[in-house]
Design a protein around this motif. Structure first.
Motif, mmCIF file in Angstrom:
data_model
loop_
_atom_site.group_PDB
_atom_site.id
_atom_site.type_symbol
_atom_site.label_atom_id
_atom_site.label_comp_id
_atom_site.label_asym_id
_atom_site.label_seq_id
_atom_site.Cartn_x
_atom_site.Cartn_y
_atom_site.Cartn_z
ATOM 1 N N UNK A 243 0.821 -1.217 0.000
ATOM 2 C CA UNK A 243 0.000 0.000 0.000
ATOM 3 C C UNK A 243 0.857 1.269 0.000
ATOM 4 N N UNK A 268 -2.421 -12.549 1.520
ATOM 5 C CA UNK A 268 -2.156 -11.152 1.177
ATOM 6 C C UNK A 268 -3.142 -10.764 0.088
ATOM 7 N N UNK A 269 -3.926 -9.739 0.372
ATOM 8 C CA UNK A 269 -5.077 -9.498 -0.496
ATOM 9 C C UNK A 269 -4.939 -8.239 -1.348
ATOM 10 N N UNK A 270 -3.778 -7.601 -1.343
ATOM 11 C CA UNK A 270 -3.657 -6.384 -2.162
ATOM 12 C C UNK A 270 -2.478 -6.444 -3.120
ATOM 13 N N UNK A 271 -2.263 -7.630 -3.671
ATOM 14 C CA UNK A 271 -1.169 -7.784 -4.628
ATOM 15 C C UNK A 271 -1.384 -6.975 -5.897
ATOM 16 N N UNK A 272 -2.607 -6.466 -6.105
ATOM 17 C CA UNK A 272 -2.831 -5.682 -7.328
ATOM 18 C C UNK A 272 -1.947 -4.437 -7.371
ATOM 19 N N UNK A 273 -1.399 -4.026 -6.213
ATOM 20 C CA UNK A 273 -0.437 -2.921 -6.241
ATOM 21 C C UNK A 273 0.774 -3.275 -7.121
ATOM 22 N N UNK A 274 1.073 -4.548 -7.237
ATOM 23 C CA UNK A 274 2.188 -4.962 -8.099
ATOM 24 C C UNK A 274 1.948 -4.484 -9.527
ATOM 25 N N UNK A 275 0.719 -4.600 -9.980
ATOM 26 C CA UNK A 275 0.399 -4.133 -11.337
ATOM 27 C C UNK A 275 0.342 -2.618 -11.383
ATOM 28 N N UNK B 71 -4.902 2.177 -6.351
ATOM 29 C CA UNK B 71 -3.669 2.938 -6.289
ATOM 30 C C UNK B 71 -3.359 3.649 -7.604
ATOM 31 N N UNK B 253 3.096 -9.438 -14.456
ATOM 32 C CA UNK B 253 1.750 -9.215 -13.928
ATOM 33 C C UNK B 253 1.107 -8.069 -14.695
ATOM 34 N N UNK B 256 -4.893 -7.940 -12.372
ATOM 35 C CA UNK B 256 -5.397 -8.869 -11.353
ATOM 36 C C UNK B 256 -6.902 -8.705 -11.329
ATOM 37 N N UNK B 265 -10.669 -8.599 -1.671
ATOM 38 C CA UNK B 265 -10.078 -9.642 -2.509
ATOM 39 C C UNK B 265 -9.574 -10.823 -1.665
ATOM 40 N N UNK B 266 -9.600 -11.978 -2.288
ATOM 41 C CA UNK B 266 -9.103 -13.180 -1.602
ATOM 42 C C UNK B 266 -7.597 -13.077 -1.390
ATOM 43 N N UNK B 267 -7.142 -13.490 -0.237
ATOM 44 C CA UNK B 267 -5.723 -13.429 0.054
ATOM 45 C C UNK B 267 -4.956 -14.581 -0.577
ATOM 46 N N UNK B 268 -3.687 -14.329 -0.842
ATOM 47 C CA UNK B 268 -2.805 -15.361 -1.389
ATOM 48 C C UNK B 268 -1.844 -15.753 -0.288
ATOM 49 N N UNK B 283 5.254 -6.358 -12.054
ATOM 50 C CA UNK B 283 4.140 -5.587 -12.571
ATOM 51 C C UNK B 283 4.642 -4.611 -13.611
#
Lengths: 357, 357
Positions: A243, A268-275, B71, B253, B256, B265-268, B283
């Motif tokens: 974040x 971990x549910x906010x990996x979309x920050x990677x994109x 973000x 990536x 997502x 979102x579902x966690x990994x 990403x």
């Protein structure tokens, strides 16, 4: 010197049974006395050593429980009844391996015991005499040091002015990364799991256990957000960091120790920050950087001798303390590299436990 | 040609209110008629266009709900009452911007409406006449195409023989990545969310919705495990992939999408594979690769003309279909690039809705 055929008592730390549940207990191990003949038979390439220092490392957690979802191909879990093995510093007593001779000091995978016969001696490295303590070769001049060095300089690719967060900041690797960060001109914040570990030469530090809102804590400590996150813990800290990362940030992933102790690690549910921030998460293993060993040894031993780098060790004395020391590591109680000292480097102080060498 | 001062009916797709909950509904939008003067006042750099094709893109989901943990700095959510904007192909009716003149076709951010006055004309790109359909510049020759091209060749760094899994395999980007994979000598498996989308030139494909155990499905489809995972979905698929990756694997990536529609979102929970297998998750955004545009256009238009690359479009006809088309995209119902056709490129077929151009 060890005398051919001499019998000695060999104390060993044995895995009594697999760890059940999350926490490792001292009762999962036992100390067993056995007898060993201080003798090598000809016709092989074995090396007989007296163990001096043992290294306590997080990866060992994955070898104590065969049900762990461990993807380490190269390391099989220990079996109950088996002696624990790990990195150690040892003195060679006898050698059938041409590279080593008696009285050499070596570092590599050995047993948690007084004496070991090492069958894969090619994995051992002879310790050079450069005026620094033997135990350093388990830490700042060993795998943790090379991990910090390669991970920081070759994976994180720091630039002066980068905002660097170091997790596991008081650990064997973390406290070195933080100092490399300062040397590279970064603004460095360390985070660890206890109060007394907060400040080891960082610009700022915080105890994550004292924070109810990690995201807010990071925002407070990093008004310019984070460019490099040295991830040694995974879990909720990683989630809060994602974040707070800047675009094009780097996340060298050195470990995810928070997942090792958990039967079902937190997601971990906010990996979309990677994109959305074009982040790079790069896992790495020190074994991929062994070609840097000479460069690393030269630079880091120079920094140590010039007092530009400070190395912390957390030493437990006595082989019998090894299980407790390992648990302390898992519980994050150490400051600096956690090791066990079995005997003095001259191998005389604990002579009671074995024959005259 | 548009006549100065002529008034036209301008149908617009308006965000009626923010999306509540997970799923987007048609009732979140409304079609509104307004009047527009087909006239540009002097003294600015505006461009007046007739919109021809609209692009439906996953990122729009993040702009429909201001509470989303988005973000994206550069894109603010739409406000209720505002016309939706996104990529489109348009014909220039009048231009105060020196690079464009009437009858040029342009691609860039425009409104979901018949006519738009584009104030940031510098973001538009003139469409060259190269004997390929105009709509291709929203897909294979536009941002999705460049995303696939840059992400595959510059981020994934493929080698011949690599085992490649493409998620979103039937989507605008995915179906191109799969074909680039075949051209690069990879073994390519695609995964998508419906039966009929399974095979678009892949070595193998599967419908993830038909699998109760994704990890087992991947193990079956990749006996040699996965070297490159083109991640367009995140979530449970990423989790299953991590378990099945080879060491030193690459995970570009690109999106997502599974996280965009979820409030939480579902966690990994198995990211530790990143460490233990030395994986790289990278990403990226197409905007970082715009310098490749010429190289990309030349190579990809060549592949299209040589029929080495097949491009799929999924066209909804009529501006009023745009909300439904967007929802279809979010529900994964499209095969290939999802677009809305507002009028024919000559801008005559839907003449009823506006004046003679």
């Amino acid at each position: 010197m060890a005398m051919a055929g001499q019998e000695a008592t060999n104390r060993q730390i044995i895995l009594k049974h697999y760890v059940e549940g999350i926490m490792v207990k001292e009762s999962d191990f036992e100390l067993r006395d056995s007898k060993v003949l201080l003798l090598l038979h000809p016709g092989n390439r074995d090396v007989l050593v007296r163990n001096i220092y043992l290294s306590l490392d997080a990866y060992l957690r994955l070898l104590l429980d065969p049900t762990a979802d461990s993807p380490y191909d190269r390391e099989k879990p220990f079996s109950p009844g088996e002696v624990i093995t790990g990195y150690g510093v040892s003195k060679v007593l006898a050698s059938n391996y041409p590279e080593f001779k008696p009285n050499d000091y070596v570092v590599g995978i050995t047993g948690w015991e007084d004496y070991s016969v090492i069958k894969e001696a090619s994995t051992l490295r002879k310790i050079p005499q450069i005026g620094l303590p033997l135990s350093y070769f388990l830490g700042v001049l060993g795998m943790p040091g090379l991990t910090a060095y390669a991970g920081f300089y070759k994976v994180a690719l720091p630039k002066s002015g980068d905002q660097l967060l170091v997790s596991g900041a008081a650990g064997a690797i973390g406290h070195l990364v933080g100092q490399f960060g300062k040397l590279a001109g970064c603004y460095v914040v360390g985070t660890a799991g206890s109060e007394e570990k907060e400040r080891i030469g960082y610009d700022d530090a915080f105890n994550y256990r004292g924070e109810t809102d990690l995201k807010a804590a990071l925002k407070r400590h990093f008004p310019k957000k984070i460019d490099i996150y040295w991830d040694n813990v995974g879990g909720k800290m990683l989630e809060a960091v994602l974040k707070n990362m800047n675009k094009l940030g780097q996340i060298p992933v050195c470990g995810m120790i928070s997942d090792y102790n958990l039967a079902k690690p937190e997601g971990i549910s906010n990996l979309f920050h990677i994109v959305t921030k074009s982040l790079r998460m790069q896992g790495f293993a020190v074994t991929e950087y062994e070609h840097l060993y000479e460069e690393f040894t030269e630079r880091v031993s120079g920094l140590l001798k010039d007092k530009k780098l400070v190395y912390f060790e957390d030493v437990s004395e006595g082989l019998e303390k090894a299980p407790r020391a390992l648990i302390d590591l898992f519980e994050g109680k150490n400051i600096g590299k956690k090791i066990v000292k079995i005997c003095d480097p001259d191998c005389k102080s604990l002579i009671y436990h074995g024959p005259t060498l």
